[in-house]
Design a protein around this motif. Structure first.
Motif, PDB file in Angstrom:
ATOM      1  N   UNK A 183       3.778   5.756  -5.666  1.00  0.00           N
ATOM      2  CA  UNK A 183       3.652   5.827  -7.125  1.00  0.00           C
ATOM      3  C   UNK A 183       2.572   6.811  -7.548  1.00  0.00           C
ATOM      4  N   UNK A 184       1.504   6.922  -6.761  1.00  0.00           N
ATOM      5  CA  UNK A 184       0.407   7.810  -7.135  1.00  0.00           C
ATOM      6  C   UNK A 184       0.712   9.272  -6.855  1.00  0.00           C
ATOM      7  N   UNK A 185       1.291   9.555  -5.685  1.00  0.00           N
ATOM      8  CA  UNK A 185       1.408  10.972  -5.309  1.00  0.00           C
ATOM      9  C   UNK A 185       2.743  11.326  -4.656  1.00  0.00           C
ATOM     10  N   UNK A 186       3.701  10.414  -4.656  1.00  0.00           N
ATOM     11  CA  UNK A 186       5.014  10.748  -4.109  1.00  0.00           C
ATOM     12  C   UNK A 186       5.086  10.659  -2.596  1.00  0.00           C
ATOM     13  N   UNK A 187       6.203  11.172  -2.069  1.00  0.00           N
ATOM     14  CA  UNK A 187       6.429  11.097  -0.637  1.00  0.00           C
ATOM     15  C   UNK A 187       5.637  12.176   0.094  1.00  0.00           C
ATOM     16  N   UNK A 188       5.361  11.963   1.403  1.00  0.00           N
ATOM     17  CA  UNK A 188       5.617  10.749   2.190  1.00  0.00           C
ATOM     18  C   UNK A 188       4.472   9.746   2.031  1.00  0.00           C
ATOM     19  N   UNK A 189       4.761   8.486   2.295  1.00  0.00           N
ATOM     20  CA  UNK A 189       3.730   7.451   2.192  1.00  0.00           C
ATOM     21  C   UNK A 189       2.849   7.424   3.433  1.00  0.00           C
ATOM     22  N   UNK A 190       3.443   7.814   4.568  1.00  0.00           N
ATOM     23  CA  UNK A 190       2.691   7.767   5.823  1.00  0.00           C
ATOM     24  C   UNK A 190       2.318   9.179   6.277  1.00  0.00           C
ATOM     25  N   UNK A 191       1.245   9.237   6.999  1.00  0.00           N
ATOM     26  CA  UNK A 191       0.652  10.508   7.405  1.00  0.00           C
ATOM     27  C   UNK A 191       0.557  10.534   8.924  1.00  0.00           C
ATOM     28  N   UNK A 192       0.963  11.628   9.530  1.00  0.00           N
ATOM     29  CA  UNK A 192       0.885  11.778  10.988  1.00  0.00           C
ATOM     30  C   UNK A 192      -0.121  12.873  11.322  1.00  0.00           C
ATOM     31  N   UNK A 193      -0.888  12.601  12.378  1.00  0.00           N
ATOM     32  CA  UNK A 193      -1.912  13.567  12.756  1.00  0.00           C
ATOM     33  C   UNK A 193      -2.117  13.538  14.265  1.00  0.00           C
ATOM     34  N   UNK A 194      -2.309  14.699  14.885  1.00  0.00           N
ATOM     35  CA  UNK A 194      -2.542  14.784  16.324  1.00  0.00           C
ATOM     36  C   UNK A 194      -3.992  14.422  16.628  1.00  0.00           C
ATOM     37  N   UNK A 195      -4.175  13.497  17.563  1.00  0.00           N
ATOM     38  CA  UNK A 195      -5.512  13.081  17.985  1.00  0.00           C
ATOM     39  C   UNK A 195      -5.591  13.126  19.515  1.00  0.00           C
ATOM     40  N   UNK A 196      -6.814  13.072  20.025  1.00  0.00           N
ATOM     41  CA  UNK A 196      -7.060  13.118  21.468  1.00  0.00           C
ATOM     42  C   UNK A 196      -7.405  11.718  21.947  1.00  0.00           C
ATOM     43  N   UNK A 197      -6.735  11.270  23.010  1.00  0.00           N
ATOM     44  CA  UNK A 197      -6.948   9.926  23.531  1.00  0.00           C
ATOM     45  C   UNK A 197      -7.371   9.915  24.989  1.00  0.00           C
ATOM     46  N   UNK A 242       0.831  -1.202   0.000  1.00  0.00           N
ATOM     47  CA  UNK A 242       0.000   0.000   0.000  1.00  0.00           C
ATOM     48  C   UNK A 242       0.869   1.258   0.000  1.00  0.00           C
ATOM     49  N   UNK A 243       1.961   1.228   0.770  1.00  0.00           N
ATOM     50  CA  UNK A 243       2.855   2.381   0.819  1.00  0.00           C
ATOM     51  C   UNK A 243       3.494   2.637  -0.547  1.00  0.00           C
ATOM     52  N   UNK A 244       3.880   1.552  -1.255  1.00  0.00           N
ATOM     53  CA  UNK A 244       4.470   1.704  -2.589  1.00  0.00           C
ATOM     54  C   UNK A 244       3.452   2.310  -3.551  1.00  0.00           C
ATOM     55  N   UNK A 245       2.178   1.856  -3.454  1.00  0.00           N
ATOM     56  CA  UNK A 245       1.139   2.408  -4.326  1.00  0.00           C
ATOM     57  C   UNK A 245       0.923   3.894  -4.056  1.00  0.00           C
ATOM     58  N   UNK A 246       0.979   4.281  -2.783  1.00  0.00           N
ATOM     59  CA  UNK A 246       0.839   5.697  -2.435  1.00  0.00           C
ATOM     60  C   UNK A 246       1.992   6.502  -3.037  1.00  0.00           C
ATOM     61  N   UNK A 304       0.258  11.188  18.617  1.00  0.00           N
ATOM     62  CA  UNK A 304       0.451  11.231  17.166  1.00  0.00           C
ATOM     63  C   UNK A 304      -0.079   9.930  16.568  1.00  0.00           C
ATOM     64  N   UNK A 305      -1.069  10.054  15.693  1.00  0.00           N
ATOM     65  CA  UNK A 305      -1.680   8.894  15.049  1.00  0.00           C
ATOM     66  C   UNK A 305      -1.059   8.700  13.669  1.00  0.00           C
ATOM     67  N   UNK A 306      -0.820   7.438  13.313  1.00  0.00           N
ATOM     68  CA  UNK A 306      -0.188   7.102  12.033  1.00  0.00           C
ATOM     69  C   UNK A 306      -1.214   6.511  11.076  1.00  0.00           C
ATOM     70  N   UNK A 307      -1.157   6.961   9.812  1.00  0.00           N
ATOM     71  CA  UNK A 307      -2.030   6.432   8.769  1.00  0.00           C
ATOM     72  C   UNK A 307      -1.261   6.399   7.450  1.00  0.00           C
ATOM     73  N   UNK A 308      -1.741   5.598   6.523  1.00  0.00           N
ATOM     74  CA  UNK A 308      -1.254   5.702   5.156  1.00  0.00           C
ATOM     75  C   UNK A 308      -1.894   6.930   4.509  1.00  0.00           C
ATOM     76  N   UNK A 326      -7.291   7.468  -7.104  1.00  0.00           N
ATOM     77  CA  UNK A 326      -7.852   6.112  -7.079  1.00  0.00           C
ATOM     78  C   UNK A 326      -7.275   5.254  -5.961  1.00  0.00           C
ATOM     79  N   UNK A 327      -5.960   5.337  -5.755  1.00  0.00           N
ATOM     80  CA  UNK A 327      -5.335   4.540  -4.686  1.00  0.00           C
ATOM     81  C   UNK A 327      -5.835   5.012  -3.324  1.00  0.00           C
ATOM     82  N   UNK A 328      -5.847   6.332  -3.119  1.00  0.00           N
ATOM     83  CA  UNK A 328      -6.320   6.851  -1.837  1.00  0.00           C
ATOM     84  C   UNK A 328      -7.769   6.485  -1.573  1.00  0.00           C
ATOM     85  N   UNK A 329      -8.610   6.564  -2.609  1.00  0.00           N
ATOM     86  CA  UNK A 329     -10.011   6.194  -2.447  1.00  0.00           C
ATOM     87  C   UNK A 329     -10.172   4.732  -2.090  1.00  0.00           C
TER      88      UNK A 329
END
Length: 476
Positions: free
Chosen positions: A318-332, A312-316, A339-343, A368-371
């Motif tokens: 190829x579709x839109x370049x770096x970075x493959x992973x996404x970091x986001x602040x969430x409340x727990x 999945x990371x390789x497909x990301x 810091x939450x990790x997502x593709x 298309x890959x993201x969808x």
């Protein structure tokens, strides 16, 4: 008078925080903690049952295998039946049906096992006699323990330091009953109410000023009894949650209490039924098992799904370049951020609006890959690392961004209370199809239902429902 308020997360952008449950108890000595958490009557009831099991086994002398099996069934079923619970009403007659029922269930199980294994010397028949002899020995001993408990409470004033929330007729009568009948184990030290419904001079104890968490800490309160009150702010549910977070035993006078029947979670203070709220999930022994399961399953899933995540990371890339992973602040848990990790499913470029934009549905930046990753929830797989780190659990309320937590907490009742347990990879709301742009109020209700009814079985049920929901979404 200072307004009574529950513990709410401040929800600041710099890092919202909630006091940990029982945090106010850390200043006490280990002996004070032990005496507050351990109920002497409950311990003695367990001890007399253990002694009765040992004596019955010694007299009947079943085989070791059958003796251990019968002892385990007796004590385990009686513990599950609530015979070793902390209770207000120390009545042997009130407990007889429950005690006889658990003993009968044990005898029935032993009989069924006997039918399946046949009659062997020192085996099933001896085990049946062991159960019957246990009942003969245990019941008189329980009668004595409960009588001694009532005497000790009256003679030495042993009881939980208690406050009553609600200065109406019912609250005042509750306090008078506690004072007149110390054998119920409640020692009233005051009433908390900003707007008492009756004259203050008629109250049997004084009014206590201060926010509820501060009152509990300052007066070392062990039990909070919630009665009726004219004050509408904060709501009674908020007060109950605040008492819960402070580690108190929480008892609630139900509406139409005059018609209320006894039940498993109903205590009796003379003629007043009091609903006992369960302990917070995070302080139960089974919560440690939940955490162990989280670690084992997250580790196994990361190893097994590593090739899938890599593809999945390789497909990301190829579709839109770096970075493959996404970091986001969430409340727990407790309102703390992590810091939450997502593709990554959205092409980079322009201003980062991930903290303020609610949904990317229809966004042209989603290729298309993201969808595909979003429809199949494969973009959530890196959160297995959050589970290993302890930021999240496999099952729990889905974490949200700080800005939306502030917004939703101001609009929706008890949205803030979702943070009493760690966030989850999936939750009860998501298992019911509440994903994406769906009702926040419904999500909050489902999440608070999950916390109030948490069990390992409920976690398993949610996982199975989530799998079914994902399969339905894939077909659509």
């Amino acid at each position: 008078m200072t307004r009574l308020s529950p513990v709410r997360p401040p929800l600041l952008a710099a890092g919202p925080r909630l006091p940990r449950p029982r945090g106010n108890r850390r200043e006490l000595s280990w002996w004070q903690l032990a005496t507050e958490r351990v109920n002497a009557v409950a311990v003695l009831l367990a001890v007399v049952d253990v002694v009765a099991v040992v004596v019955a086994a010694g007299v009947v002398t079943p085989s070791p295998r059958w003796g251990l099996l019968t002892a385990g069934l007796l004590l385990g079923i009686r513990a599950c039946g609530g015979l070793y619970r902390k209770r207000l009403w120390l009545s042997w007659l009130h407990d007889v049906p429950r005690s006889a029922g658990t003993t009968a269930v044990t005898l029935g199980l032993v009989t069924v096992l006997a039918l399946g294994t046949g009659r062997e010397d020192g085996g099933p028949v001896a085990a049946q006699w062991m159960v019957l002899l246990f009942a003969v020995l245990s019941e008189p001993a329980r009668l004595c323990v409960l009588a001694i408990g009532r005497w000790g409470r009256r003679r030495f004033g042993r009881g939980d330091r208690s406050i009553v929330v609600g200065g109406g007729k019912v609250g005042a009568e509750l306090v008078r009953t506690m004072q007149a009948h110390p054998e119920f184990g409640l020692k009233p030290i005051g009433i908390v109410d900003d707007d008492p419904a009756i004259d203050r001079e008629l109250l049997p104890v004084g009014l206590i000023e201060g926010d509820l968490p501060e009152v509990i800490t300052r007066l070392r309160v062990g039990t909070v009894v919630i009665a009726f009150s004219h004050a509408q702010d904060p709501p009674i549910v908020d007060v109950a949650i605040a008492a819960h977070q402070q580690g108190c035993t929480t008892l609630v006078v139900p509406r139409m209490f005059e018609l209320y029947q006894d039940g498993r979670d109903v205590e009796r203070l003379r003629t007043f039924p009091l609903m006992r709220l369960g302990t917070a999930p995070t302080v139960r022994p089974s919560w440690w098992l939940k955490r162990l399961v989280d670690i084992v399953l997250a580790t196994a899933a990361l190893v097994a799904l590593a090739p899938v995540i890599a593809c999945c990371a390789v497909l990301v890339l190829l579709e839109s370049g770096r970075p493959a992973f996404f970091r986001q602040t969430r409340v727990g848990l407790g309102g703390r951020t992590f810091v939450l990790f997502k593709l990554r499913t959205v092409r980079p470029g322009g201003e980062d609006d991930s903290q303020t934009r609610w949904s990317v549905a229809g966004d042209s930046r989603v290729g298309p890959v993201g969808g595909f990753l979003r429809r199949t929830s494969l973009d959530e797989l890196p959160q297995l690392w959050n589970i290993l780190r302890g930021d999240m659990s496999i099952v729990g309320p889905r974490p949200e961004r700080p800005g939306f937590v502030r917004e939703f907490s101001a609009i929706h009742d008890l949205y803030w209370a979702r943070h009493r347990v760690p966030a989850g990879l999936t939750g009860f709301a998501q298992a019911q199809g509440l994903r994406g742009d769906t009702s926040i109020a419904d999500r909050a209700r489902y999440d608070n239902y999950y916390i109030a009814n948490w069990s390992l079985w409920l976690d398993l049920k949610i996982v199975l429902l989530t799998v079914g929901e994902l399969l339905r979404r894939r077909k659509n």
